[in-house]
Enzyme design. Sequence first.
Site, PDB file in Angstrom:
ATOM      1  N   HIS A 110      34.586  37.271  34.288  1.00 16.24           N
ATOM      2  CA  HIS A 110      33.548  37.719  34.163  1.00 16.24           C
ATOM      3  C   HIS A 110      32.659  38.566  35.911  1.00 16.24           C
ATOM      4  O   HIS A 110      32.882  40.144  35.283  1.00 16.24           O
ATOM      5  CB  HIS A 110      32.120  36.972  33.927  1.00 16.24           C
ATOM      6  CG  HIS A 110      32.341  36.466  35.493  1.00 16.24           C
ATOM      7  ND1 HIS A 110      32.501  35.355  35.451  1.00 16.24           N
ATOM      8  CD2 HIS A 110      31.393  36.583  36.352  1.00 16.24           C
ATOM      9  CE1 HIS A 110      32.487  34.448  36.666  1.00 16.24           C
ATOM     10  NE2 HIS A 110      31.931  35.731  37.619  1.00 16.24           N
ATOM     11  N   ASP A 135      37.080  31.483  30.521  1.00 12.77           N
ATOM     12  CA  ASP A 135      36.291  32.452  31.162  1.00 12.77           C
ATOM     13  C   ASP A 135      37.479  33.336  32.903  1.00 12.77           C
ATOM     14  O   ASP A 135      36.923  32.690  33.874  1.00 12.77           O
ATOM     15  CB  ASP A 135      35.325  32.235  32.576  1.00 12.77           C
ATOM     16  CG  ASP A 135      33.908  33.040  33.150  1.00 12.77           C
ATOM     17  OD1 ASP A 135      34.769  34.646  33.273  1.00 12.77           O
ATOM     18  OD2 ASP A 135      33.257  32.437  34.172  1.00 12.77           O
ATOM     19  N   GLY A 146      30.039  36.652  44.343  1.00 14.39           N
ATOM     20  CA  GLY A 146      31.068  37.199  44.760  1.00 14.39           C
ATOM     21  C   GLY A 146      32.364  36.252  44.972  1.00 14.39           C
ATOM     22  O   GLY A 146      33.578  36.305  45.395  1.00 14.39           O
ATOM     23  N   ASN A 147      31.802  35.105  45.642  1.00  9.77           N
ATOM     24  CA  ASN A 147      33.332  33.923  45.036  1.00  9.77           C
ATOM     25  C   ASN A 147      33.407  33.538  43.752  1.00  9.77           C
ATOM     26  O   ASN A 147      34.620  32.841  43.509  1.00  9.77           O
ATOM     27  CB  ASN A 147      32.325  32.370  45.561  1.00  9.77           C
ATOM     28  CG  ASN A 147      32.491  32.107  47.322  1.00  9.77           C
ATOM     29  OD1 ASN A 147      30.793  31.895  47.354  1.00  9.77           O
ATOM     30  ND2 ASN A 147      33.252  32.370  47.789  1.00  9.77           N
ATOM     31  N   SER A 148      33.215  34.544  42.628  1.00  9.85           N
ATOM     32  CA  SER A 148      33.750  34.217  41.429  1.00  9.85           C
ATOM     33  C   SER A 148      34.880  34.224  41.629  1.00  9.85           C
ATOM     34  O   SER A 148      35.878  35.429  42.075  1.00  9.85           O
ATOM     35  CB  SER A 148      32.817  35.291  40.352  1.00  9.85           C
ATOM     36  OG  SER A 148      31.664  34.466  39.870  1.00  9.85           O
ATOM     37  N   GLY A 204      40.027  21.785  12.686  1.00  8.35           N
ATOM     38  CA  GLY A 204      39.074  22.011  11.932  1.00  8.35           C
ATOM     39  C   GLY A 204      37.890  20.694  11.445  1.00  8.35           C
ATOM     40  O   GLY A 204      37.909  20.222  10.641  1.00  8.35           O
ATOM     41  N   VAL A 205      37.833  19.930  12.738  1.00  5.64           N
ATOM     42  CA  VAL A 205      36.138  19.530  11.904  1.00  5.64           C
ATOM     43  C   VAL A 205      35.126  20.064  13.112  1.00  5.64           C
ATOM     44  O   VAL A 205      35.431  20.288  14.198  1.00  5.64           O
ATOM     45  CB  VAL A 205      37.396  17.492  12.205  1.00  5.64           C
ATOM     46  CG1 VAL A 205      38.238  17.327  11.263  1.00  5.64           C
ATOM     47  CG2 VAL A 205      37.726  17.569  14.044  1.00  5.64           C
TER      48      VAL A 205
END
Length: 493
Positions: free
Chosen positions: A128, A158, A231-233, A289-290
């Site tokens: 992001h 992310d 901003g720490n992202s 597939g469950v």
Amino acid sequence: MTRSQLRAGAVVLALSAASLGAWTGFPASPIAKAAISAPETAPSVGQSRFGTQGFADVVAKVTPGVVTIRTERNASPQLTQIPEGLPFGELFGQRAPRGGRQMPAPMQRGLGSGVIVSTDGYILTNNHVVEQSARIQVELSDRRVLEAKLIGADEPSDLAVIKIDATNLPVVPIGDSTAMRVGDLVLAVGNPLGVGQTVTMGIVSAKGRATGTGDGSYEDFLQTDAPINQGNSGGALVNTAGELVGINSQILSPSGGSIGIGFAVPSNMAKNVMDQLVSQGRVQRGRLGVTVQGVTSDLAAGLGLDQAEGALVSDVTPNGAAARAGLKRGDVILSYQGRAVVDTNAFRNEIAATTPGSTVTLQVLREGKSSEVKATLEALAATKEAANRSEGAGRGEAGKFGMAVEPLTPQIADRLEIDRDVQGVVITNVDPSGAAASAGLQEGDVIQQINGRAVRSTEQVRAGLDAAADKPVVLLIARANGSFFVPLRAPRG
């Protein structure tokens, strides 16, 4: 709660110089003077003047490998209202449509952080932070500012990998996030609110957290009370040995500021995603597939189980890996690859982290009897968002045509209701304003040939489209209702 409230998004906060400046004109108190006077004996390395253990050595080791990321992205055009009949209307290009006209919107700028993970310029950050960016710049600790290229992005986790053209860079070594315990000390490093590189301290508050901020997200967050702000992202969460144990990603806050509930993508997941993005431009995940749910005490009692454990199978995908292995609705999966299934989210993450095509062992409880089941995992289809943002092998030069592609598998062919004999590369996303959309191509179309040559990989698609100069390339397209040819011309400019 909105996604923006959870995410430590990339924004710039403008602060006045006066609010940060030092106050003058007031005499210092005796307590203040004592606090800032030099101690009689210098403290030992790693120990503060107050006698407590400090982290200056760890900070000095880590901070050169944490960078600031600045981005630019095109904003959506805005509809500007121009009242009819005003004499200055023609200054805006009127004859505008009734009710207004679209005016160009200013470029949007963002701020985030990143972690250098290789000496030749690979940097880990959040998806992001860099998504939809037209320009990415990286500011190093020595104040150099370099242009960066997006290598690949993975929306479900992310995470993203970017690269700068530099060598002999300082790196943050990647540690083992599974070894972290609740209560362990951690440091968060990044550029919060644009004030400059900042280090904060806290502990690991919890492990295995899921915030549920996106459809199909694979979340296994480390929760921390180390202050994390916008901003720490993309910045580093490190242990006291200076090893990367997480990529700071989200905060839980009603105001957008830190209240001591932050989340970081664990380093083991980040390394797995990073390795795949660098090597093949996209992330492949295993699929059983469950659909499963946790076993509560009431469910255990109703199902006649001795205790609440495992994952209850509530649905099985027809013709999927689980169905072929014989799993049924109502089964309880007790273990996966010899490890007890305690949490359904952790179970899903374990499956996703397993290479498609791998044969895995499940311990299954059915009607009071336990048995061992082996299943061969399929590949989980990438989300449209992930496919659209992935570059390298997943997207490559096909991006300039406004589409994303990936190899066609039998499972994808079944989902698209295309004959399994059809071979080629499937279009996973189409930009409505791009050349592919203008040519009539759609998500789910299968490219079988380019200029008469069969294509089976994204590399072959890239090579075929590279041949487009002043004349269009001709694609043989398969859809559920048949095959046809489509001319595709490279965009001008």
